[in-house]
Design an enzyme around this catalytic site. Structure first.
Site, mmCIF file in Angstrom:
data_model
loop_
_atom_site.group_PDB
_atom_site.id
_atom_site.type_symbol
_atom_site.label_atom_id
_atom_site.label_comp_id
_atom_site.label_asym_id
_atom_site.label_seq_id
_atom_site.Cartn_x
_atom_site.Cartn_y
_atom_site.Cartn_z
ATOM 1 C CE LYS A 94 -4.061 -2.262 0.582
ATOM 2 N NZ LYS A 94 -4.933 -2.024 -0.832
ATOM 3 C CD GLU A 116 -11.309 3.084 0.880
ATOM 4 O OE1 GLU A 116 -10.863 4.811 1.019
ATOM 5 O OE2 GLU A 116 -9.692 1.979 0.671
ATOM 6 C CB SER A 383 -0.187 -7.454 -1.208
ATOM 7 O OG SER A 383 -1.017 -8.633 -1.042
#
Lengths: 401, 257
Positions: A94, A116, A383
């Site tokens: 991210k 969010e 990830s």
């Protein structure tokens, strides 16, 4: 597939085929236009690219390695490789788009970042970016996820972000997006909504994908260095689909590479409300400002969704994934909660790598492919790391015998 | 001439009231409309509930969730409105989000509006370009007006383009960008109203968002043909045990303080 894929999609208006676009109230129209303009003008500038490259190298610790799983491959056949995004700073992919978005926000003179978060990975990454650039940060998170992902909530607070609990509906990811939009609309001038995936109105699906492309670009080169060829299969989990777009992007034009997007099948793929396999079971609709495959009822209301992985339970999916499904360029399949938990422990015990529950869905599917195609290579986008999930898993599923 | 144009031709200080269909109870829709008309409301705006509205504040969101739980849907609403049109003559506008409308079928939706006597539609997340390129003809053929929102950030050129492509009124979002009754109008809001007035639009304007009492209503009427009240009305409904009486009191408090 056309040679100029990235220049073709999205088109001028922000569409990937029939998906994407910007279905937003007028108060956001002008802001989206400004952000799009800024993205093309600023983010493509030499100065911006140099700055972001330096951040990636010295701050995030990129490039992250590609790792060959010895024991896992031995047990399941196949040749399984991991792109180690769990080693990216903050423990997930991210931060790749958060640093890009925050740098752009800084250029735009924004004072506050809003987002969010589901599993908390995006929230932690954005809080990190905010600290780095000296911006305020407000993260909206469903109450259910706050309980489940406690360590990430604490991390966000330590980093100086305000965590806003979301109490309506199912109190998970979709509701957190509603709440973040609501906060954004109150002050779009000083704030930027750094949406957490390749979703939302144009230009976000394009911007987040472009900032995540670094994953694929690195992985392709690393894999080739290690093997002298392209991987036969590339596998990634898909909630909104940011990590998947990141790694797929480098291989879209290589038709010999089979791409797999793995959706959460939850407890039961045949029961609405028990899974979040949006592409597998959804139909086109509009949610949160963009058109995509959605899980919805006959009235056009988003359906309830569930997954053991808080980062995957969303009733929509990135517009580019929706298109890639229609084009049959990516195969979308699913893994159940149980598959993911099993894979979580397999990877932990065979390789010493504790994966995030989201990423464990991709690992689960990779193990399936390995068994079916023992001669093939499989590159999995790992990830994120699983620290955030350990208490929840051990409490709810126990340790394997 | 449709009911909206008729209204704007003949009246000023237009009071428009927004409420959510099927709230607080499924079959309250018509009672509320009738009572609003009886007590001097000029225009009603009926919200078609959606679970993930991008332009509504907490009050309207909460009422939408209740209405959905009550079983409200677009088809149910059309059934109710068909009945109420027999007794009510003020213009009725539907406001809602694009996904349920798409799911219902946009052409079917527009035709159904015309059939049951709905005069206008507001869909905040329908992009102007999509309306312009794909739906404008459908709306015009059916005689249903599509009403657009403008905000302090909307550039003049855009406002003019909207003005050229609508035939009812323009909804001026005052400033608090999501709906919610906040008291009083600021300097910046007044400057924005003046800026819009100076564009000499062919369509009249109504001011919405942030209007909740006599003072803000009167102030808004100085800068437009009238104003829209939503959240304040819904808050009143949520507490009311006697609609007939409380709606009368509410409307009179807005009109006369």
């Amino acid at each position: 597939m056309s040679k100029s894929y990235f220049k073709t999609y999205p088109n001028e208006k922000g569409y990937f085929g029939e998906y994407g676009g910007a279905y937003i109230p007028p108060v956001l129209e002008e802001e989206m236009r400004k952000i799009t303009e800024a993205y093309f003008k600023i983010s493509k500038s030499h100065e911006f690219i140099s700055q972001l490259r330096s951040i990636r190298k010295h701050y995030q610790g990129r490039p992250t390695p590609v790792y060959y799983c010895n024991r896992l491959s031995e047990k399941y056949s196949g040749r399984i490789y991991l792109k180690r995004e769990d080693l990216n700073h903050t423990g997930a992919h991210k931060l790749n788009h958060c640093m890009g978005e925050a740098l752009l926000a800084k250029y735009l003179g924004k004072k506050r970042l809003i987002a969010e978060t589901g599993a908390g990975q995006h929230g932690v990454a954005l809080a990190t970016a905010a600290a780095y650039f000296g911006l305020e940060c407000e993260i909206h998170m469903g109450e259910v996820d706050i309980k489940k992902e406690h360590p990430n909530v604490v991390r966000m607070k330590i980093l100086g972000a305000e965590v806003v609990p979301v109490t309506h509906g199912l109190k998970t990811l979709k509701e957190a997006v509603d709440s973040a939009f609501e906060a954004y609309l109150k002050d779009p001038i000083n704030t930027i909504y750094c949406i957490g995936s390749v979703v939302g109105p144009h230009p976000f699906p394009m911007m987040v994908r472009d900032f995540q492309r670094v994953v694929g670009i690195e992985a392709k080169e690393q894999f080739f260095d290690m093997t002298g060829e392209l991987p036969d299969n590339v596998v990634a989990c898909v909630g909104g689909g940011s990590n998947a777009m990141g790694i797929f992007s480098a291989f879209i034009e290589d038709e010999e590479v089979t791409l797999y997007g793995v959706e959460p099948a939850g407890r039961d793929l045949s029961v609405i409300g028990e899974h979040a396999a949006t592409i597998t079971h959804g139909s086109p609709g509009i949610l949160h400002g963009f058109k995509c495959y959605t899980l919805q009822d006959e009235k056009g209301e988003p359906a309830p969704v569930y997954s053991v992985a808080s980062g995957l339970d969303y009733p929509g999916v990135g517009p580019e994934h929706s298109m890639l499904h229609d084009l049959k360029r990516v195969k979308y399949s699913s893994a159940t909660d149980k598959d993911a938990i099993d894979a979580f422990y397999e990877l932990s015990r065979l390789e010493g790598i504790i994966p995030a529950l989201e990423s464990a869905h991709a690992v689960a599917h990779a193990l399936k492919i390995a068994k079916e195609h023992p001669r093939q290579s499989i590159l999995v986008n790992l990830s994120g790391r699983g620290d955030k999930d350990i208490d929840f898993i051990v409490d709810n599923y126990g340790l394997p015998k | 001439m449709n009911r909206i144009n008729q209204l704007f031709k003949n009246k000023k200080d237009i009071l428009s009231v927004y409420f959510t269909a099927g709230y607080p109870n499924l079959n309250d829709t018509n009672t509320i409309i009738q009572s609003l008309e009886k007590n001097g409301t000029d225009l009603v705006e009926i919200g078609m509930p959606f679970s993930d509205p991008l332009a509504d504040g907490p009050t309207i969101q909460a009422s939408s969730l209740t209405a959905l739980k009550n079983g409200m849907s677009i088809s149910k609403l059309f059934e109710q409105l068909k009945e109420v049109r027999k007794t009510v003559s003020i213009p009725i506008i539907l406001m809602g989000y694009i996904n349920p409308v798409h799911k219902f079928g946009i052409e079917k939706f527009i035709n159904k509006c015309a059939e049951v006597g709905v005069d206008g539609v507001i869909i905040p997340d329908l992009p102007f370009n999509e309306y312009y390129e794909e739906h404008q003809q459908l709306f015009e053929n059916a005689g249903v007006t599509n009403i657009f929102l403008i905000t302090p950030q909307t550039p003049d050129a855009r406002i003019k383009l909207i003005d050229d492509n609508t035939k009812g009124f323009i909804y001026m979002v005052s400033s608090a960008a999501v709906t919610g009754a906040k008291k009083g109008l600021s300097e910046a809001q007044l400057a924005y109203f003046t800026r819009v007035n100076n564009l000499n639009l062919k369509n009249p304007t109504l001011i919405g968002f942030g209007i909740g009492d006599h003072e803000s209503f009167t102030e808004a009427c100085k800068y437009s043909k009238g104003a829209i009240i939503g959240s304040a009305f819904i808050k009143m409904l949520s507490k009311s045990s006697n609609f007939e009486n409380d709606i009368k009191k509410f409307i009179s408090s807005i009109r006369n303080n």
